[in-house]
Design an enzyme around this catalytic site. Structure first.
Site, short mmCIF file in Angstrom:
data_model
loop_
_atom_site.label_atom_id
_atom_site.label_comp_id
_atom_site.label_asym_id
_atom_site.label_seq_id
_atom_site.Cartn_x
_atom_site.Cartn_y
_atom_site.Cartn_z
N GLY A 14 -33.88 -3.63 33.17
CA GLY A 14 -33.99 -3.22 31.77
C GLY A 14 -35.14 -2.29 31.50
O GLY A 14 -35.87 -1.86 32.41
N ARG A 37 -29.86 -9.50 38.87
CA ARG A 37 -28.44 -9.77 39.13
C ARG A 37 -27.75 -8.57 39.75
O ARG A 37 -26.67 -8.70 40.33
CB ARG A 37 -27.74 -10.13 37.82
CG ARG A 37 -28.16 -11.48 37.26
CD ARG A 37 -27.60 -11.71 35.87
NE ARG A 37 -28.25 -10.83 34.88
CZ ARG A 37 -27.99 -10.84 33.58
NH1 ARG A 37 -27.07 -11.67 33.13
NH2 ARG A 37 -28.63 -10.03 32.77
N LEU A 74 -35.83 -10.56 30.58
CA LEU A 74 -34.39 -10.76 30.49
C LEU A 74 -33.89 -10.52 29.07
O LEU A 74 -34.56 -10.85 28.10
CB LEU A 74 -34.02 -12.20 30.88
CG LEU A 74 -33.83 -12.52 32.36
CD1 LEU A 74 -33.58 -14.01 32.51
CD2 LEU A 74 -32.67 -11.73 32.95
N TYR A 127 -29.67 -13.08 16.12
CA TYR A 127 -30.52 -12.54 17.19
C TYR A 127 -31.91 -13.16 17.14
O TYR A 127 -32.43 -13.64 18.16
CB TYR A 127 -30.59 -11.02 17.05
CG TYR A 127 -31.51 -10.34 18.03
CD1 TYR A 127 -31.06 -9.95 19.29
CD2 TYR A 127 -32.83 -10.05 17.69
CE1 TYR A 127 -31.91 -9.32 20.19
CE2 TYR A 127 -33.68 -9.40 18.57
CZ TYR A 127 -33.21 -9.04 19.82
OH TYR A 127 -34.05 -8.41 20.70
N LYS A 131 -33.88 -15.88 19.72
CA LYS A 131 -35.20 -15.58 20.27
C LYS A 131 -36.19 -16.68 19.91
O LYS A 131 -37.03 -17.09 20.74
CB LYS A 131 -35.70 -14.24 19.73
CG LYS A 131 -34.90 -13.03 20.17
CD LYS A 131 -35.02 -12.79 21.66
CE LYS A 131 -34.35 -11.49 22.08
NZ LYS A 131 -34.43 -11.26 23.54
#
Length: 234
Positions: A14, A37, A74, A127, A131
């Site tokens: 990312g 991954r 992540l 969202y 978090k």
């Protein structure tokens, strides 16, 4: 490299993960290992290992590498999750927590997690609620040191498939919007992903015990403590 801090990077593919790797080029005070991954493009000149494995096997990698600290960057997007709440939560909450618990059980002392401004387990926005749930549960895991980063809108170049229309508009407007956000609203200002990556790396090297939450201003302050290896100061 004998005195280098061993750091595991979760989420190397990312924006923040790429930034952390870029900051490690030429460093002798950090020994970085990526866990992902899928394969990621490594910066030219970096000395690190990248293990590509199914998340179910990440514990084996952590056990073999034995990092002192983990930086967790992540995260998925609503689009990648197929606009499915369960799929989004599976990555941004469940995978983060599973990894953290495994790491703590295997002796990892420090955990740096990149969250979001406005994170709150009671937030109305899905969202931010996810978090917040993640932050709340991370505090229960038992790390000697836990750092939670809550950056505003991340500014940086994402891979084409990760670009989000609303985010592009927000980034374009960020310089003007930042001028209007003062006081408590400063935490919502846009911030360069490079600065967040520098802060994550600097915090992963700190041995002082405790739980710390960092907004934009604290992230910038932490980033300034990272030796820049000849780069321009922030």
């Amino acid at each position: 490299m004998s005195d280098a801090v061993r750091i595991g990077l979760i989420g190397a593919t990312g924006l923040i993960g790429a930034g952390v790797m870029a900051q490690c080029v030429g460093r002798e005070d950090v020994r970085l290992t990526g866990i992902a991954r899928r394969e990621a493009q490594l910066p030219r000149g970096i000395r690190m290992e990248l293990f590509v494995a199914d998340p179910a096997n990440w514990g084996d990698v952590i056990e073999a590498v034995r990092p002192t600290a983990i930086i967790c960057a992540l995260g998925t997007t609503w689009k990648k999750a197929g606009a499915d709440e369960a799929a989004f939560r599976a990555v941004d909450r469940d995978l983060v927590l599973d990894t953290a618990r495994t790491a703590q059980r295997l002796g990892v002392e420090r955990f740096v997690h990149v969250s979001s401004v406005g994170a709150d387990p009671h937030a109305r926005a899905f969202y931010l609620r996810v978090k917040g749930e993640t932050e709340r549960e991370l505090a229960k895991v038992g790390f000697a040191r836990l750092d939670i980063l809550r950056p505003g809108l991340l500014r940086g170049t994402r891979a084409e498939e990760d670009r989000r229309p609303a985010e592009r508009l927000g980034i374009a407007a960020a310089p003007l919007a930042n001028l209007l956000l003062h006081g408590r609203l400063r935490q919502y200002r846009g911030i360069k992903a490079e600065i967040v990556a520098q802060a994550a790396l600097a915090l992963a090297k700190r041995a002082a015990r405790g739980r710390f939450v960092h907004d934009n201003d604290a992230i910038r302050a932490a980033a300034r403590t990272l030796p820049q290896l000849g780069r321009e100061a922030l």
